[in-house]
Design an enzyme around this catalytic site. Structure first.
Site, PDB file in Angstrom:
ATOM      1  N   ASP A   6      40.214  45.375  38.107  1.00 32.07           N
ATOM      2  CA  ASP A   6      40.364  45.907  39.469  1.00 32.07           C
ATOM      3  C   ASP A   6      41.836  45.824  39.870  1.00 32.07           C
ATOM      4  OD1 ASP A   6      39.569  46.987  41.919  1.00 32.07           O
ATOM      5  OD2 ASP A   6      39.278  45.005  42.811  1.00 32.07           O
ATOM      6  N   ASN A  11      47.450  43.323  43.711  1.00 33.16           N
ATOM      7  CA  ASN A  11      47.188  42.181  42.841  1.00 33.16           C
ATOM      8  C   ASN A  11      48.432  41.709  42.101  1.00 33.16           C
ATOM      9  OD1 ASN A  11      44.457  44.135  42.190  1.00 33.16           O
ATOM     10  ND2 ASN A  11      44.204  42.191  43.225  1.00 33.16           N
ATOM     11  N   ASP A  23      44.104  37.444  41.755  1.00 30.98           N
ATOM     12  CA  ASP A  23      42.738  37.936  41.959  1.00 30.98           C
ATOM     13  C   ASP A  23      42.107  38.334  40.633  1.00 30.98           C
ATOM     14  OD1 ASP A  23      40.404  38.666  43.260  1.00 30.98           O
ATOM     15  OD2 ASP A  23      41.146  40.662  43.759  1.00 30.98           O
TER      16      ASP A  23
END
Length: 85
Positions: A6, A11, A23
């Site tokens: 993701d 991030n 994350d």
């Protein structure tokens, strides 16, 4: 070695000249059944972000081929990228 799954600009932290990925709780190992799909999406997300900011980025295919190379030495990544850009 993990695949984020993701990954986006949200991030990534840049601190003291290094990129830190955060994350990572949903990250998967390379042998996960969907690992390649996740990796392709991660590459696409980051490439799209950087291109939207006017920053050149390798194609999805070129980036994929670079990051899956078994002989890739992280210390030579900058040189590899300069050669391909």
């Amino acid at each position: 070695k993990l695949i984020h799954g993701d990954l986006s600009e949200y991030n990534l932290l840049y601190y003291e000249g290094r990129v830190i990925v955060i994350d990572v709780s949903q990250s998967v190992s390379p042998d996960h059944p969907e690992a390649l799909t996740f990796l392709q999406a991660d590459i696409k997300n980051l490439g799209s972000f950087f291109r939207s900011k006017g920053i050149p980025a390798l194609s999805i295919k070129a980036t994929f081929q670079l990051v899956v190379r078994p002989d890739l030495d992280p210390s030579s990544m900058r040189d590899e990228l300069r050669q391909q850009m």
